[in-house]
Design a protein around this motif. Structure first.
Motif, mmCIF file in Angstrom:
data_model
loop_
_atom_site.group_PDB
_atom_site.id
_atom_site.type_symbol
_atom_site.label_atom_id
_atom_site.label_comp_id
_atom_site.label_asym_id
_atom_site.label_seq_id
_atom_site.Cartn_x
_atom_site.Cartn_y
_atom_site.Cartn_z
ATOM 1 N N VAL A 104 0.862 -1.181 0.000
ATOM 2 C CA VAL A 104 0.000 0.000 0.000
ATOM 3 C C VAL A 104 0.892 1.222 0.000
ATOM 4 C CG1 VAL A 104 -1.745 1.307 1.285
ATOM 5 C CG2 VAL A 104 -1.809 -1.192 1.295
ATOM 6 N N LEU A 105 0.568 2.180 -0.865
ATOM 7 C CA LEU A 105 1.272 3.454 -0.905
ATOM 8 C C LEU A 105 0.306 4.511 -0.389
ATOM 9 C CD1 LEU A 105 3.928 4.793 -1.767
ATOM 10 C CD2 LEU A 105 2.964 5.091 -4.038
ATOM 11 N N LEU A 106 0.661 5.162 0.723
ATOM 12 C CA LEU A 106 -0.206 6.164 1.343
ATOM 13 C C LEU A 106 0.178 7.556 0.864
ATOM 14 C CD1 LEU A 106 -0.173 4.733 4.975
ATOM 15 C CD2 LEU A 106 -1.931 4.427 3.228
ATOM 16 N N PHE A 107 -0.835 8.397 0.633
ATOM 17 C CA PHE A 107 -0.621 9.755 0.129
ATOM 18 C C PHE A 107 -1.074 10.780 1.156
ATOM 19 C CE2 PHE A 107 -0.315 7.404 -3.673
ATOM 20 C CZ PHE A 107 0.227 8.203 -4.672
ATOM 21 N N LYS A 108 -0.432 11.932 1.131
ATOM 22 C CA LYS A 108 -0.846 13.076 1.933
ATOM 23 C C LYS A 108 -0.696 14.318 1.054
ATOM 24 C CE LYS A 108 -0.205 15.249 6.363
ATOM 25 N NZ LYS A 108 0.483 15.189 7.654
ATOM 26 N N ALA A 109 -1.803 15.010 0.837
ATOM 27 C CA ALA A 109 -1.810 16.223 0.004
ATOM 28 C C ALA A 109 -1.205 15.975 -1.378
ATOM 29 C CB ALA A 109 -1.101 17.369 0.711
ATOM 30 N N GLY A 110 -1.516 14.826 -1.968
ATOM 31 C CA GLY A 110 -1.081 14.531 -3.321
ATOM 32 C C GLY A 110 0.311 13.949 -3.450
ATOM 33 N N GLU A 111 1.018 13.818 -2.347
ATOM 34 C CA GLU A 111 2.378 13.268 -2.373
ATOM 35 C C GLU A 111 2.404 11.900 -1.699
ATOM 36 O OE1 GLU A 111 5.395 14.035 -3.690
ATOM 37 O OE2 GLU A 111 4.350 15.622 -4.744
ATOM 38 N N PRO A 112 3.030 10.903 -2.330
ATOM 39 C CA PRO A 112 3.186 9.613 -1.653
ATOM 40 C C PRO A 112 4.141 9.779 -0.466
ATOM 41 C CG PRO A 112 4.362 9.620 -3.744
ATOM 42 C CD PRO A 112 3.624 10.922 -3.655
ATOM 43 N N THR A 113 3.730 9.282 0.702
ATOM 44 C CA THR A 113 4.537 9.493 1.899
ATOM 45 C C THR A 113 5.067 8.206 2.505
ATOM 46 O OG1 THR A 113 2.551 9.469 3.266
ATOM 47 C CG2 THR A 113 3.362 11.628 2.531
#
Length: 157
Positions: free
Chosen positions: A15-24
């Motif tokens: 799983v790749l989690l995003f925050k404000a459009g950026e992968p984090t």
């Protein structure tokens, strides 16, 4: 499932989690069977390529098949959460878009190729998407708090 260090080995899809459009963060199962998370550096050479390769491997899609779905992209929309299946070519395109175009993306989950019987061949069963909540496990990483089937609408790509 197997036994690892006295506990039960848990396999989770990448799983790749995003925050404000950026992968984090990239959440996956380590070689020891523990759920782990590591920072995702989108600017690092090959980071997206490694994630795309992990999605292809998990879904059972061959290297030259760029049209079969390898992951589900989750968008947060006013109507709720929307899931769109992406091929490796579409995922590669998403990796090159800017943050504003990815702002509604909350995460990308690799599809797990269904197996039928003992033949090891992928079946035509529909993939089921689950919501997994993780709890921080001290300094060692993450453990699964709960996993349940997640009700999402499949949107047009």
């Amino acid at each position: 499932a197997g036994v690892t260090g006295g506990g039960i080995q848990a396999k989770v899809a990448d799983v790749l989690l995003f925050k404000a459009g950026e992968p984090t963060e990239w959440v996956s199962t380590g070689r020891t069977g523990r759920v782990q998370a590591k920072a995702f550096d989108a600017s690092a050479a090959g980071e997206w390529d490694r994630f795309i390769k992990a999605c292809r491997k998990s879904s059972g899609v061959s290297r030259d098949d760029v049209t079969s779905p390898v992951c589900a992209k989750f968008d947060i929309l006013p109507e709720g959460i929307c899931a769109v299946y992406l091929s490796s070519a579409q995922l590669l395109h998403l990796s090159t878009t800017d943050t504003l175009q990815r702002f509604q993306v909350s995460g990308i989950q690799a599809l797990v190729g269904a197996k039928c019987g003992t033949s090891g061949k992928p079946s035509s069963r529909k993939a089921i998407v689950y919501k997994t909540e993780y709890a921080r496990d001290g300094m060692n990483g993450y453990t699964i708090r709960q996993t349940k089937e997640y009700d999402v609408q499949v949107c047009e790509s």
